[in-house]
Design a protein around this motif. Structure first.
Motif, PDB file in Angstrom:
ATOM      1  N   ILE A  90       0.884  -1.195  -0.483  1.00  0.00           N
ATOM      2  CA  ILE A  90       0.162  -0.244  -0.320  1.00  0.00           C
ATOM      3  C   ILE A  90       1.311   1.568  -0.051  1.00  0.00           C
ATOM      4  O   ILE A  90       1.691   1.404   0.626  1.00  0.00           O
ATOM      5  CB  ILE A  90      -1.143  -0.357   1.625  1.00  0.00           C
ATOM      6  CG1 ILE A  90      -1.734   0.863   1.291  1.00  0.00           C
ATOM      7  CG2 ILE A  90      -0.199  -0.445   1.853  1.00  0.00           C
ATOM      8  CD1 ILE A  90      -2.798   1.184   2.120  1.00  0.00           C
ATOM      9  N   VAL A 107      -4.201   0.973  -3.834  1.00  0.00           N
ATOM     10  CA  VAL A 107      -3.276  -1.065  -3.087  1.00  0.00           C
ATOM     11  C   VAL A 107      -3.622  -1.572  -4.730  1.00  0.00           C
ATOM     12  O   VAL A 107      -4.770  -0.945  -4.987  1.00  0.00           O
ATOM     13  CB  VAL A 107      -4.241  -1.819  -2.019  1.00  0.00           C
ATOM     14  CG1 VAL A 107      -3.966  -2.975  -1.712  1.00  0.00           C
ATOM     15  CG2 VAL A 107      -4.536  -0.434  -0.553  1.00  0.00           C
ATOM     16  N   CYS A 109      -4.018  -4.543  -5.704  1.00  0.00           N
ATOM     17  CA  CYS A 109      -3.860  -6.117  -5.434  1.00  0.00           C
ATOM     18  C   CYS A 109      -4.797  -6.708  -6.814  1.00  0.00           C
ATOM     19  O   CYS A 109      -5.217  -6.028  -7.924  1.00  0.00           O
ATOM     20  CB  CYS A 109      -5.228  -5.960  -4.556  1.00  0.00           C
ATOM     21  SG  CYS A 109      -6.756  -5.699  -4.513  1.00  0.00           S
TER      22      CYS A 109
END
Length: 163
Positions: A90, A107, A109
């Motif tokens: 992050i 973030v 992901c």
């Protein structure tokens, strides 16, 4: 979707399968639709069902990466620590919102992990604001869970030796 993600092997195999089904299905219907118009209706319903099944499958597989932006006025530091502790990377940036200072966090992901990231953040700040978008490409995406893409593409990668 696999074409957009750059998965050439899967795109090759799925493209061949799709075209085989289309050619044989369409040719059968075109040859007999004059005699049996109901075949045209069946073809249209089958096409629509295929779209729905494809959408459901794509949602279940949750392929690709996303960029999640989390904006918190009160708990930015705690959110960042909790998300890092869960195994995600992050980046935190100070920002200014309509009512004062905020923390903006990014973030990158796996799409399948997005709900986990948001659940962690919401557990610490119920009033946070978030947005997400598809990440077209990323140098490296850390995920604490096993990749679904690897599981799905493993048999295809064995069949098609494209590098």
């Amino acid at each position: 979707m696999v074409t957009v993600l750059g998965e050439s092997r899967a795109a090759f195999c799925l493209g061949c399968l799709e075209m085989l089904l289309w050619v044989f299905g369409t040719s059968t219907v075109m040859l007999k639709v004059g005699e049996e118009p109901f075949l045209g209706v069946c073809y249209a319903v089958g096409f629509a069902c295929g779209n729905v099944v494809g959408i459901i499958a794509e949602k279940k597989l949750a392929l690709g990466n996303v960029v999640v932006r989390i904006i918190s006025a009160w708990r930015g530091t705690e959110i960042a620590h909790a998300i890092r502790d869960a195994g995600f990377m992050i980046t935190t940036v100070a920002g200014e919102g309509s009512q004062g200072a905020v923390t903006v966090q990014f973030v990158v992901c796996k799409r399948k992990d997005m709900n986990q990231v948001l659940a962690i953040a919401r557990s610490l700040d119920h009033d946070l604001f978030y947005t997400f978008e598809t990440a077209g490409g990323a140098s490296e995406v850390h995920s604490p869970s096993e990749s679904r893409v690897s599981k799905v593409l493993r048999p295809i990668k064995r069949l098609v030796p494209i590098q």
